[in-house]
Every structure is written in structure tokens, then in C-alpha cells.
Enzyme design. Structure first.
Site, PDB file in Angstrom:
ATOM      1  N   ARG A  16       0.844  -1.208   0.000  1.00 23.79           N
ATOM      2  CA  ARG A  16       0.000   0.000   0.000  1.00 23.79           C
ATOM      3  C   ARG A  16       0.873   1.249   0.000  1.00 23.79           C
ATOM      4  NH1 ARG A  16      -4.072  -0.693   4.903  1.00 23.79           N
ATOM      5  NH2 ARG A  16      -4.659   1.417   4.284  1.00 23.79           N
ATOM      6  N   CYS A  32      -1.009   6.506   8.794  1.00 26.90           N
ATOM      7  CA  CYS A  32      -1.368   5.174   8.272  1.00 26.90           C
ATOM      8  C   CYS A  32      -2.482   5.374   7.256  1.00 26.90           C
ATOM      9  CB  CYS A  32      -1.765   4.229   9.414  1.00 26.90           C
ATOM     10  SG  CYS A  32      -3.090   4.846  10.474  1.00 26.90           S
TER      11      CYS A  32
END
Length: 295
Positions: free
Chosen positions: A186, A246
Site C-alpha cells: 500500500r 497510516c
């Protein structure tokens, strides 16, 4: 003077407290489980079927800024006070938080951080979560009795909360190290984001330390010596300013918990994280190895 509250407590310690009927106004246990919608897990239903005796459920989506377009952003001090007061938490309560994830610890550090940012220092994460609680043979129950309401007075430490504007400014000034705890795929842009309206990638000058790297294979939090080595290998200097990010401000709290256990408590959290940054940042600040970048 009372000893400082440990940031992480063992299942054995909590099992003794439960057995000795210490759960009450001075000790509260909270299940803060949350999963991405794609997981199709109903955490409230799971809680009603099985939880640590004496625990209550803490919903990070409910206890959030509902006016924000981004996921579970911090609520106001008054909303947080009201919410945790209803769970029987006062300013003199020791709160132990856990979650039910297969990782062993996933959302619990976010709860730990929320209590700390709102002024409660006496909060601990259950080491290894429900996964290890069950593995060690401790009891669970479906019984629940709502705790008696307590008065909680929240006091927000705004300096620990970082905004999109703070991050943009830091991209220019490079004054602060930023760690991103999403998976390597990611972060690099080679694996999809779980939210369909967000593409993977990262913003400039961030260091990738997936949150799972802070846990051992059983799901327990790493010891402090190993944590120190982890930061060193990632070239993160804990003596210098550090922020964490995040996908939506949840797993970034693993960085803050780890640094706290090493004696560093001023770490900032970018609450909006990548979910906000991707939608608001100019394309040149979206770094990705994937095709189909933000236009």
C-alpha cells in the site's frame, strides 16, 4: 508516589484482576475492535457473544467527529468525556484496552492513544489481545451489565494531533520524521487501498514501518530492546521530532505506543492519515509505483 501505569499488561495480570473482582470504577476493560467494512465483521455482535468478563465495547466510529468526511477522526473533548463516562470511566480509572483481531493487536493502540491525548495516563494495552487471552486459556463470557456512569473530564493535548496543513508544511521544511504503518504494498502503491475512493502510495519523505513489525509472531508487542533495534534499522531517530500516519489514524498508534515504551512521549499523530491526504493533496505529492496515479 504510585508507579507509572504500564503501557502494556499481560493476560495473566488481567486474568488475576478479573478473578479477584477488581473490575469496577477503578479498573475498566474495553474491547475497541474495529475492522474495515470489507471484512464484514460485526464487532458489536462479536462482543455480545464473547468478551473478557467485565469488559464494555468501545466503538471508535461512534466516538468520533461525525461531522468529518474522514473515518473516525477525534471527537471533541466534551463528546469523549460523555462517551467514556457512560462506560464507567473516570479520571482515576485504570483502563485496559484490547481488540479481537487475528494480528493480536490492531485497533487497541488507537484507544490507548485516544485516552492519553484526552488526558488519561492510566491506560494499558492488553498484550496479544483476545487472541492470546484465549490461547492462554482465560475465560470469556456473553454476560454484560452496563457500568455505572462516571464523570470524566477530558483535556485535549492538541500538540499530539497533526493536521493535513501540518503535513504539507513539513513536506516543504522536512523538520519532522514521518513513519507510515501501512503494508509495504500500500505504501509503495503496488497493492490496493481498502477504501475504493483512495489509491495507494505515500507522501514525500515518509518511512514505512508496517504496524505488524511491532508485534511478534504470536501477536504480542515486541520487547523494548527489539523495538529500539527496529527503529534504528528503519533509520528513525527517536531523539528527533516524529509523527505517525497510516490509512485512517488507527495503526499509526502502534508507532506511538512503541516510542512511548522506549521513553519518548511527544510523538504526533496525523489523524486524517493517507485517507485524507490522498483526497486533498496536489498530485505531485502522491508518490506511487503504480499506474493510474491521481490526476
Amino acid at each position: 508516589m504510585a508507579a507509572p501505569t504500564p503501557a502494556v499488561v499481560s493476560a495473566q495480570w488481567l486474568a488475576e484482576a478479573v478473578k479477584n473482582k477488581l473490575v469496577g470504577p477503578k479498573l475498566r476493560i474495553l474491547d475497541g475492535s474495529w475492522y474495515l467494512p470489507k471484512s464484514k465483521r460485526d464487532t458489536r455482535e462479536e462482543f455480545s457473544q464473547k468478551h473478557i468478563p467485565g469488559a464494555s465495547f468501545f466503538d471508535i466510529d461512534e466516538c468520533s467527529d461525525r461531522s468529518s468526511p474522514y473515518d473516525h477522526m477525534l471527537p471533541t473533548s466534551s463528546d469523549f468525556s460523555r462517551y467514556v463516562g457512560e462506560l464507567g470511566v473516570g479520571n482515576d480509572t485504570h483502563v485496559v484496552v484490547y481488540d479481537t483481531s487475528d494480528f493480536g493487536s490492531y485497533t487497541a493502540p488507537r484507544l490507548w492513544w485516544m485516552f492519553r491525548v484526552f488526558g488519561l495516563g492510566s491506560v494499558s494495552v492488553l498484550d496479544g489481545g483476545l487472541k492470546n487471552w484465549l490461547a492462554e486459556g482465560h475465560p470469556v463470557t456473553s454476560d454484560y451489565s452496563k457500568p455505572e456512569r462516571r464523570d470524566f473530564q477530558a483535556s485535549l493535548n492538541q500538540s499530539w494531533v497533526k493536521s493535513f496543513e501540518d503535513v504539507l508544511e513539513n513536506i516543504k521544511t522536512k523538520q519532522v520524521q514521518v513513519v507510515d504503518t501501512r503494508s509495504a504494498g500500500r505504501f509503495r502503491g503496488t497493492e490496493p487501498e481498502p477504501r475504493e475512493d483512495v489509491l495507494p502510495g505515500h507522501f514525500p519523505a515518509t518511512i514505512n514501518m508496517p504496524f505488524t513489525s511491532f508485534l511478534d509472531p504470536s501477536g504480542k508487542h515486541l520487547g523494548t530492546e527489539t523495538l529500539a533495534k527496529l527503529f534504528k534499522e528503519a533509520e528513525v531517530d527517536l531523539e528527533k521530532p516524529l509523527w505517525a500516519s497510516c490509512g485512517s489514524g488507527v495503526t499509526a498508534c502502534h508507532v506511538i505506543l512503541a516510542a512511548h515504551r522506549l521513553g519518548y512521549s511527544g510523538i504526533g499523530l496525523y489523524d486524517g492519515s493517507w485517507g485524507e491526504f490522498f483526497k486533498r493533496a496536489p498530485p505531485e505529492y502522491i508518490i506511487s509505483e503504480a499506474e493510474g496515479k491521481k490526476e
